[in-house]
Scaffold this motif. Sequence first.
Motif, PDB file in Angstrom:
ATOM      1  N   SER A  91       0.829  -1.206   0.000  1.00  0.00           N
ATOM      2  CA  SER A  91       0.000   0.000   0.000  1.00  0.00           C
ATOM      3  C   SER A  91       0.864   1.256   0.000  1.00  0.00           C
ATOM      4  O   SER A  91       0.596   2.214  -0.747  1.00  0.00           O
ATOM      5  N   ALA A  92       1.920   1.260   0.838  1.00  0.00           N
ATOM      6  CA  ALA A  92       2.825   2.414   0.894  1.00  0.00           C
ATOM      7  C   ALA A  92       3.609   2.562  -0.397  1.00  0.00           C
ATOM      8  O   ALA A  92       3.849   3.681  -0.872  1.00  0.00           O
ATOM      9  N   VAL A  93       4.018   1.430  -0.985  1.00  0.00           N
ATOM     10  CA  VAL A  93       4.737   1.455  -2.265  1.00  0.00           C
ATOM     11  C   VAL A  93       3.854   2.054  -3.353  1.00  0.00           C
ATOM     12  O   VAL A  93       4.281   2.933  -4.123  1.00  0.00           O
ATOM     13  N   GLN A  94       2.616   1.596  -3.443  1.00  0.00           N
ATOM     14  CA  GLN A  94       1.716   2.081  -4.482  1.00  0.00           C
ATOM     15  C   GLN A  94       1.413   3.569  -4.301  1.00  0.00           C
ATOM     16  O   GLN A  94       1.266   4.304  -5.296  1.00  0.00           O
ATOM     17  N   ALA A  95       1.324   4.031  -3.046  1.00  0.00           N
ATOM     18  CA  ALA A  95       1.087   5.451  -2.793  1.00  0.00           C
ATOM     19  C   ALA A  95       2.242   6.296  -3.330  1.00  0.00           C
ATOM     20  O   ALA A  95       2.025   7.339  -3.956  1.00  0.00           O
ATOM     21  N   GLY A 100       4.879   9.651  -7.983  1.00  0.00           N
ATOM     22  CA  GLY A 100       5.794   9.784  -9.107  1.00  0.00           C
ATOM     23  C   GLY A 100       7.237  10.039  -8.753  1.00  0.00           C
ATOM     24  O   GLY A 100       8.136   9.536  -9.398  1.00  0.00           O
ATOM     25  N   GLY A 101       7.507  10.855  -7.729  1.00  0.00           N
ATOM     26  CA  GLY A 101       8.895  11.148  -7.387  1.00  0.00           C
ATOM     27  C   GLY A 101       9.606  11.908  -8.485  1.00  0.00           C
ATOM     28  O   GLY A 101       8.999  12.681  -9.234  1.00  0.00           O
ATOM     29  N   VAL A 102      10.901  11.691  -8.614  1.00  0.00           N
ATOM     30  CA  VAL A 102      11.699  12.358  -9.640  1.00  0.00           C
ATOM     31  C   VAL A 102      11.256  11.872 -11.021  1.00  0.00           C
ATOM     32  O   VAL A 102      11.235  10.665 -11.276  1.00  0.00           O
ATOM     33  N   PRO A 103      10.898  12.777 -11.927  1.00  0.00           N
ATOM     34  CA  PRO A 103      10.502  12.339 -13.266  1.00  0.00           C
ATOM     35  C   PRO A 103      11.700  11.792 -14.038  1.00  0.00           C
ATOM     36  O   PRO A 103      12.825  12.255 -13.869  1.00  0.00           O
ATOM     37  N   ASP A 104      11.468  10.808 -14.876  1.00  0.00           N
ATOM     38  CA  ASP A 104      12.529  10.180 -15.674  1.00  0.00           C
ATOM     39  C   ASP A 104      13.752   9.854 -14.819  1.00  0.00           C
ATOM     40  O   ASP A 104      14.842  10.397 -15.027  1.00  0.00           O
TER      41      ASP A 104
END
Length: 396
Positions: A91-95, A100-104
């Motif tokens: 659940s935490a991973v999917q959140a 998204g975090g850092v793009p590319d």
Amino acid sequence: MAIEIANLGFQLNPLPAFSPVFVPRTILRSSKRLRFDHRTLLFLRPPASSLVDEQSQVSFTEPETRLIDSLIGIQGRGRSASPQQLNDVESAVQALEGLGGVPDPTSSNLIEGRWQLMFTTRPGTASPIQRTFVGVDNFSVFQEVYLRTDDPRVSNIVRFSEAIGELKVEAAASIKDGKRILFQFDRAAFSFKFLPFKVPYPVPFRLLGDEAKGWLDTTYLSQSGNLRISRGNKGTTFVLQKNTEPRQRFLSIISKGSGVMEAINEFISRNQNKATGEPQLLEGEWQMIWSSQQETDSWLENASNGLMGTQIVKGGQLKFLVDILLGLKFSMIGKYEKIGANTYAITMDDAAIVGGQVGLPIEMESKFNIELLYTDDKIRITRGFRNTTFVHLRVG
């Protein structure tokens, strides 16, 4: 078999299951009721020097902290996780993946460097060698990612210890897109501290063809460059960190079994100023992962001294269970009462050998005190009978 190791499907064996129950040593006598009344030393002095401050201060966002918290208490990097723990991690991973975090991430310099494997799922593809190497608690597992060189590489490393050395499995790497790294394993070797040369890892990567190839998607890379989530071509999820937070470093020291008392002192000292209010004996199921007192040859003594089994704290009652054999359990129930800022008085007086719904009573009674030296919703450190120090993990 070799590809499984190379693909970072690493696990550690769970720590021994012990119970954090602080019962003084008892000797069972046929029909006489045993009674004890002990008081314990209640103070732990902080050390003069730092022994666990191996890295700079680590900070996480709130969603990242949720993932880190879900990993605390999971032993074996996920191998011994309960269904609820696995659900919490996923659940935490999917959140985080949703954020998204850092793009590319493959285009970012933040992905470069050495990453420590903290958690991995294992969808039934573990090889015998994988289980042999990574199923040991005091082995460390890393992944090195270097994409901006003349020879881009992804390497997976099993460090046996500082004194022994490591196994390094290397792959030539290339960037497919903003998230995916393509790789092909081409060399591996053991580096032992006691040998002046490397020992080749006996796998003919060139003969494996496509079996030596794979890909790794980075589905989340933190803005700090300290946390990464990746998913591999075999369906495995990996959680990796460049720097670990204090609780993770503390538990790592315990799993390795060296310098534990110094680490406990340092951990308590570091958290003294962070405590708010009086600590409470939190309800839940607690498993002991370390004790300064050794087990004896008598399983009954070990059970009644809290050196094995499971402790359950609920509704003012303390209960611990020890599996014996063939479905039989040793059970002991008592009550606890807070008698000081950090101190609890415990009375254990209901013992039995239990099999299903049937129990055979054992005449035993013990009275003792414990003090909470540190507690949060995952870790508890206490001191009890004969100056014994205990570290517990909350598992339910």
